[in-house]
Scaffold this motif. Structure first.
Motif, PDB file in Angstrom:
ATOM      1  N   GLN A  65       0.834  -1.204   0.000  1.00 31.63           N
ATOM      2  CA  GLN A  65       0.000   0.000   0.000  1.00 31.63           C
ATOM      3  C   GLN A  65       0.871   1.258   0.000  1.00 31.63           C
ATOM      4  N   GLU A  66       1.852   1.293   0.908  1.00 32.93           N
ATOM      5  CA  GLU A  66       2.683   2.494   1.017  1.00 32.93           C
ATOM      6  C   GLU A  66       3.572   2.671  -0.214  1.00 32.93           C
ATOM      7  N   GLU A  68       2.945   1.728  -3.150  1.00 34.74           N
ATOM      8  CA  GLU A  68       2.082   1.741  -4.342  1.00 34.74           C
ATOM      9  C   GLU A  68       2.327   0.486  -5.164  1.00 34.74           C
ATOM     10  N   GLU A 100      -2.548  -8.374   1.203  1.00 27.56           N
ATOM     11  CA  GLU A 100      -2.208  -7.040   0.705  1.00 27.56           C
ATOM     12  C   GLU A 100      -2.914  -6.721  -0.608  1.00 27.56           C
ATOM     13  N   ILE A 101      -2.969  -5.415  -0.897  1.00 27.99           N
ATOM     14  CA  ILE A 101      -3.397  -4.989  -2.232  1.00 27.99           C
ATOM     15  C   ILE A 101      -2.437  -3.922  -2.750  1.00 27.99           C
ATOM     16  N   VAL A 103      -2.771  -0.694  -5.086  1.00 30.03           N
ATOM     17  CA  VAL A 103      -3.951   0.126  -5.428  1.00 30.03           C
ATOM     18  C   VAL A 103      -4.161   0.320  -6.927  1.00 30.03           C
ATOM     19  N   HIS A 105      -4.685   1.872 -10.480  1.00 29.77           N
ATOM     20  CA  HIS A 105      -4.261   3.017 -11.298  1.00 29.77           C
ATOM     21  C   HIS A 105      -4.256   2.586 -12.764  1.00 29.77           C
ATOM     22  N   ASP A 147      -5.437  -3.231 -10.561  1.00 29.62           N
ATOM     23  CA  ASP A 147      -4.960  -3.350  -9.190  1.00 29.62           C
ATOM     24  C   ASP A 147      -4.676  -4.818  -8.931  1.00 29.62           C
ATOM     25  N   GLY A 149      -3.999  -7.978  -5.886  1.00 31.08           N
ATOM     26  CA  GLY A 149      -4.255  -8.333  -4.491  1.00 31.08           C
ATOM     27  C   GLY A 149      -3.939  -9.790  -4.257  1.00 31.08           C
ATOM     28  N   GLU A 180     -10.718   4.844  -5.100  1.00 30.02           N
ATOM     29  CA  GLU A 180     -10.610   3.863  -4.019  1.00 30.02           C
ATOM     30  C   GLU A 180      -9.445   2.927  -4.301  1.00 30.02           C
ATOM     31  N   ASP A 181      -9.113   2.103  -3.295  1.00 32.88           N
ATOM     32  CA  ASP A 181      -7.955   1.225  -3.450  1.00 32.88           C
ATOM     33  C   ASP A 181      -8.156   0.221  -4.582  1.00 32.88           C
ATOM     34  N   SER A 182      -9.373  -0.372  -4.634  1.00 35.22           N
ATOM     35  CA  SER A 182      -9.653  -1.364  -5.670  1.00 35.22           C
ATOM     36  C   SER A 182     -10.732  -0.841  -6.602  1.00 35.22           C
TER      37      SER A 182
END
Ligand code: GTQ
Length: 352
Positions: A65-66, A68, A100-101, A103, A105, A147, A149, A180-182
């Motif tokens: 996540q951090e 990317e 984890e995912i 994100v 883009h 994305d 995951g 959003e993340d997903s």
């Protein structure tokens, strides 16, 4: 051709026009329009046993996540700092831990995933998810939301291959982030393979896009294809049995700029020397062997990654039945009328 002599008179003139942002072609012509490709790319191998602990260590330093994208870039030793594995392509090893995912883009660069380690993680592309297993080749086409995951219970590592250096050479890079993340999913898992991967297309289907509607080419089917072809022993002297991943709609490569291949070399097979203008990135899936690149031997095994630069003669020697994945910018080169190859090591044989 040597550059013409620099007389004091000429030098004065060069200095004068230099002030006006001009320079004489005849001083640089031989280095500019070269007789043959001159690449800063060097042959190199990243051994899995060396890279694996380093990739895993990144997992304890930063979250997906951090970061990317938590990726170790495979940088060609001839181009350190440039984020390139060949002159035109980028490659890296991406780690996703269970739960984890990475994100959502989208970018104008095309990306491929080649799954090296683990299984069961997913990539979602433009509203559809695919579950990835070892040896699968997964496409993220240009400007499609994606994305990643990991819903499995083991870490997953894959090789990313992107055309970022090519995209940046042409100043065509854009990126956007989903709110959003997903991304939301609007098609079920396996929608694309169910529709497009059986040598049939829904009637009236039109694909205006420059890439394949299939975005996962599972290893099980690739392997089956090679095993089927093997029965006929139609070995190519330079390649063994080598297949290319295609867009089923038009027979082109699966991606507009990047070509992908899988090849089978039987035990004790030695290929004939070969070179082509597309620098190649290889990752063996099964078996061991060596590739002699420009006279130097590189010993490989499963999950290693090695590079063969443009126009450097090379050949493979398989110690046991071996299966090798590879990718290059051949898809872009052929569209631009640039791609050439030379089979065999007869210097008099014309490249074509
Ligand atoms: O997964 O989208 O290795 O955007 C580099 C840039 C992976 C990705 C990379 C990316 C990605």
């Amino acid at each position: 051709m040597n550059a013409p002599k620099v007389t004091p008179e000429r030098q004065d003139y060069y200095n004068k026009i230099d002030q006006k942002s001009m320079t004489p072609l005849w001083e640089v012509l031989a280095n500019l329009v070269t007789k043959e490709p001159v690449s800063p790319c060097q042959p190199h191998i990243w051994k899995w046993d060396d890279v694996y602990p380093n990739v895993m260590e990144a997992g304890s330093l930063i979250t997906a996540q951090e970061a990317e994208r938590r990726v170790l870039i495979l940088e060609n030793p001839g181009m350190r700092g440039d984020s390139r594995i060949t002159h035109s392509l980028y490659a890296g090893l991406q780690l996703i831990l269970p739960g984890e995912i990475a994100v959502a883009h989208r970018h104008t660069a095309s990306a491929l995933r080649f799954i090296l380690h683990g299984g069961g993680a997913y990539t979602a592309v433009d509203g559809e998810k695919t579950i990835m297993e070892q040896g699968d080749f997964v496409v993220t086409p240009p400007w499609t939301w994606h994305d990643h995951g990991n819903d499995s219970d083991e870490p997953m590592i894959w090789m990313d291959g992107l055309d970022v250096p090519l995209v940046n050479t042409m100043d065509t890079s854009f990126v956007e982030f989903w709110d959003e993340d997903s991304q939301p999913l609007d098609r079920p898992v396996n929608y694309s393979p169910d529709h497009y991967s059986h040598n049939m297309l829904p009637v009236g289907y039109e694909n205006s896009k420059p890439y394949s509607p299939i975005f996962n080419y599972p290893y099980a089917r690739t392997r089956e294809t090679l095993e089927g072809m093997r029965k006929y022993e139609d070995w190519d002297a330079c390649h063994g049995l080598k297949v290319q991943y295609i867009n089923p709609v038009n027979g082109d490569f699966a991606m507009p700029t990047i070509s992908t291949f899988m090849q089978l070399l039987p035990k004790d097979f030695t290929t004939t020397p070969y070179r082509s203008t597309d620098g190649m990135v290889y990752s063996p899936v099964e078996g061991t062997g060596r590739t002699i690149i420009g006279g130097k031997a590189y010993e490989w095994g499963p999950k290693d990654v090695f590079v063969v630069p443009s126009w450097v003669p090379h050949h493979h020697e398989a110690s046991e039945d071996a299966v090798l994945f590879s990718f290059s910018d051949r898809s872009a080169q052929t569209k631009l009328g640039l791609w050439r190859e030379q089979r065999g090591n007869d210097p008099k044989s014309e490249p074509h």
